[in-house]
Design a protein around this motif. Sequence first.
Motif, PDB file in Angstrom:
ATOM      1  N   THR A 112      60.970  99.745  32.876  1.00 28.25           N
ATOM      2  CA  THR A 112      59.865  99.254  32.049  1.00 28.25           C
ATOM      3  C   THR A 112      58.599 100.066  32.291  1.00 28.25           C
ATOM      4  O   THR A 112      57.839 100.357  31.352  1.00 28.25           O
ATOM      5  N   ASP A 116      55.603 101.158  29.756  1.00 27.13           N
ATOM      6  CA  ASP A 116      54.582 100.106  29.801  1.00 27.13           C
ATOM      7  C   ASP A 116      53.579 100.460  30.902  1.00 27.13           C
ATOM      8  O   ASP A 116      53.873 100.308  32.093  1.00 27.13           O
ATOM      9  N   SER A 137      53.638  93.982  29.619  1.00 27.35           N
ATOM     10  CA  SER A 137      52.828  93.812  28.412  1.00 27.35           C
ATOM     11  C   SER A 137      53.614  94.241  27.186  1.00 27.35           C
ATOM     12  O   SER A 137      54.681  94.858  27.283  1.00 27.35           O
ATOM     13  N   LYS A 138      53.057  93.914  26.012  1.00 16.13           N
ATOM     14  CA  LYS A 138      53.607  94.380  24.739  1.00 16.13           C
ATOM     15  C   LYS A 138      52.487  94.994  23.929  1.00 16.13           C
ATOM     16  O   LYS A 138      51.416  94.397  23.780  1.00 16.13           O
TER      17      LYS A 138
END
Length: 210
Positions: A112, A116, A137-138
Amino acid sequence: MSAMKKTYFFLLLLFLPHIAIHADIARQQQNNTASVTQYFNIGNPVHFGDNDFYLAWSSRPYNFYILQEYLPKGENFDTYTSMFTASVMFTGDTPMNSAKAVEYKIAELEETKKTDIVCQYLVYENNSEYIVDFIVSKTGDNGLLEFVEADIHYYRDIEINGLKATYLLFISTRAYGDDIMPFLESIPSKREYWIQNLTRFKALPQFKFK
């Protein structure tokens, strides 16, 4: 290790990285009007800190793995600010345990981190019990953060009706849009509260085996 045990252990290793993905897809596909199956009982509502969480979704994607997710009243999975989750993975006589589950979680977070920039994590161990404390997070198509999520995962090995299992509890909190920066600044002061309430959560999953 017998051939049967080797096969079972291989299946655990094969499916573990895909469990979270499966859960996300299945939750999106679930009919909102469908009743939620309670596979095991840890209380409903679940009392965590000063909040009550109600069973909102469950899944048994594999015979050996059960997941239940709880939300405060009035919240939904698309915009939740707080979610409580409990999962049980029956491990039998295989080498799978909490330590292995944590290894896979760390590997997932390392992947990730490649995409990210917010993602970071800490791992704590005490008497073969583990805490994985992480932030993810997105980002939206416009390049701006849609939300930031802080999670505390608490792993331990237990026995249920004589069967060995890895028991995971976690609390997930999110902030969206303009609330993101204040949320990030508040995490250090909330971390101890989250961890203490998870490690003090004594309810073990109660199954009614047929």
